[in-house]
Design a protein around this motif. Structure first.
Motif, short mmCIF file in Angstrom:
data_model
loop_
_atom_site.label_atom_id
_atom_site.label_comp_id
_atom_site.label_asym_id
_atom_site.label_seq_id
_atom_site.Cartn_x
_atom_site.Cartn_y
_atom_site.Cartn_z
N VAL A 62 0.84 -1.20 0.00
CA VAL A 62 0.00 0.00 0.00
C VAL A 62 0.88 1.25 0.00
O VAL A 62 0.58 2.23 -0.68
CB VAL A 62 -0.93 0.01 1.24
N ALA A 63 1.98 1.21 0.77
CA ALA A 63 2.88 2.35 0.88
C ALA A 63 4.25 1.87 1.35
O ALA A 63 4.38 0.77 1.89
CB ALA A 63 2.32 3.38 1.87
N THR A 64 5.26 2.70 1.14
CA THR A 64 6.62 2.41 1.60
C THR A 64 7.24 3.68 2.19
O THR A 64 6.78 4.79 1.91
CB THR A 64 7.53 1.92 0.45
N THR A 65 8.27 3.48 3.00
CA THR A 65 9.07 4.61 3.46
C THR A 65 10.51 4.36 3.03
O THR A 65 10.90 3.21 2.82
CB THR A 65 9.08 4.78 4.99
N ALA A 77 0.59 5.23 -3.83
CA ALA A 77 0.21 5.41 -5.23
C ALA A 77 -0.12 6.87 -5.56
O ALA A 77 0.21 7.37 -6.63
CB ALA A 77 -0.97 4.52 -5.57
N GLU A 78 -0.76 7.56 -4.64
CA GLU A 78 -1.24 8.91 -4.92
C GLU A 78 -0.26 10.02 -4.60
O GLU A 78 -0.38 11.12 -5.12
CB GLU A 78 -2.53 9.20 -4.13
N GLN A 79 0.71 9.77 -3.72
CA GLN A 79 1.54 10.88 -3.28
C GLN A 79 2.85 10.43 -2.65
O GLN A 79 3.01 9.27 -2.27
CB GLN A 79 0.78 11.73 -2.26
N THR A 80 3.77 11.37 -2.57
CA THR A 80 5.01 11.20 -1.82
C THR A 80 5.07 12.32 -0.80
O THR A 80 4.91 13.49 -1.15
CB THR A 80 6.25 11.25 -2.74
N ASP A 90 15.91 11.78 17.64
CA ASP A 90 14.79 11.20 16.88
C ASP A 90 13.44 11.42 17.56
O ASP A 90 12.51 10.64 17.37
CB ASP A 90 14.99 9.69 16.66
N ARG A 91 13.28 12.47 18.35
CA ARG A 91 12.04 12.67 19.09
C ARG A 91 10.98 13.45 18.33
O ARG A 91 9.84 13.51 18.77
CB ARG A 91 12.33 13.35 20.43
N GLU A 92 11.34 14.02 17.17
CA GLU A 92 10.33 14.75 16.40
C GLU A 92 10.64 14.64 14.92
O GLU A 92 11.78 14.83 14.49
CB GLU A 92 10.31 16.22 16.83
N HIS A 93 9.61 14.31 14.15
CA HIS A 93 9.71 14.22 12.70
C HIS A 93 8.61 15.11 12.13
O HIS A 93 7.42 14.89 12.40
CB HIS A 93 9.53 12.78 12.23
N THR A 94 9.00 16.11 11.35
CA THR A 94 8.05 17.06 10.79
C THR A 94 7.70 16.68 9.36
O THR A 94 8.59 16.43 8.54
CB THR A 94 8.63 18.48 10.83
N MET A 95 6.39 16.64 9.07
CA MET A 95 5.92 16.41 7.72
C MET A 95 6.01 17.74 6.96
O MET A 95 5.55 18.76 7.46
CB MET A 95 4.47 15.91 7.75
N ILE A 96 6.61 17.70 5.78
CA ILE A 96 6.81 18.91 4.99
C ILE A 96 5.73 18.96 3.91
O ILE A 96 5.55 17.99 3.15
CB ILE A 96 8.22 18.93 4.35
N GLY A 97 5.04 20.09 3.82
CA GLY A 97 3.99 20.26 2.82
C GLY A 97 4.55 20.55 1.45
O GLY A 97 5.77 20.74 1.27
N ASP A 98 3.68 20.61 0.45
CA ASP A 98 4.08 20.88 -0.93
C ASP A 98 4.77 22.23 -1.08
O ASP A 98 5.58 22.42 -1.97
CB ASP A 98 2.87 20.82 -1.86
N ASP A 99 4.46 23.16 -0.17
CA ASP A 99 5.06 24.49 -0.21
C ASP A 99 6.40 24.57 0.53
O ASP A 99 7.01 25.62 0.63
CB ASP A 99 4.10 25.52 0.37
N GLY A 100 6.86 23.42 1.06
CA GLY A 100 8.13 23.39 1.78
C GLY A 100 8.03 23.78 3.24
O GLY A 100 9.03 23.77 3.96
N GLU A 101 6.84 24.08 3.69
CA GLU A 101 6.62 24.48 5.09
C GLU A 101 6.15 23.29 5.91
O GLU A 101 5.56 22.35 5.38
CB GLU A 101 5.57 25.60 5.15
#
Length: 156
Positions: A62-65, A77-80, A90-101
């Motif tokens: 379904v998905a990979t990392t 399938a739909e996005q990266t 390793d205590r915080e992982h921030t998801m980055i949006g399409d705008d880089g923010e």
């Protein structure tokens, strides 16, 4: 979404106080199984590459990392989606949006029992669970490796 460590090896994920699913990061395992909205999933970690896969009940990916490290991606399938480690140890992982923010975050806390929260808006719930489990598996792998190194160095 937040993780609660149960007395056994199991963990519970909750959202707004209601249980979403349970999973186990048991010793010696390279993955975790969970059920979400009646569908079964397996998160499998490849021991040497550190890549994680999310498989459905039929064994379909379904998905990979990529390897969960300083910068990593979650691909379906739909996005990266790109994540960047923004916290020490390793205590915080921030998801980055399409705008880089910054668009969301996975945070880990606690010492004896890891407490985890994920706020990943716009990401499908099963992918949110997958991302959180992948981070927890990586953290567990690093802790086990550190314990093995300590034992080896001490002559035990």
């Amino acid at each position: 979404m937040s993780r609660i460590q149960l007395p056994s090896q199991k963990s519970e994920l909750t959202e707004d106080g209601r249980e979403l699913t349970r999973f186990s990061l048991g010793r010696g395992s390279t993955g975790a199984r969970f059920t979400l909205h009646g569908a079964d999933y397996l998160v499998r970690t490849h021991r040497f590459s550190g890549v994680c896969e999310l498989l459905d009940a039929g064994g379909k990916t379904v998905a990979t990392t990529g390897r969960v490290s300083r910068n990593w991606t979650l691909t379906c399938a739909e996005q990266t989606v790109t994540f960047r480690r923004t916290g020490a140890a390793d205590r915080e992982h921030t998801m980055i949006g399409d705008d880089g923010e910054p668009a969301g975050v996975i945070s880990l806390g606690g010492h004896l029992h890891i407490e985890a929260t994920a706020d990943l808006p716009g990401l499908e719930l099963v992918l949110q669970v997958f991302a959180l489990v992948a981070v927890l598996l990586r953290r567990r792998h690093k802790r086990v490796a550190a314990g093995v190194r300590a034992t080896t160095l001490s002559g035990g």
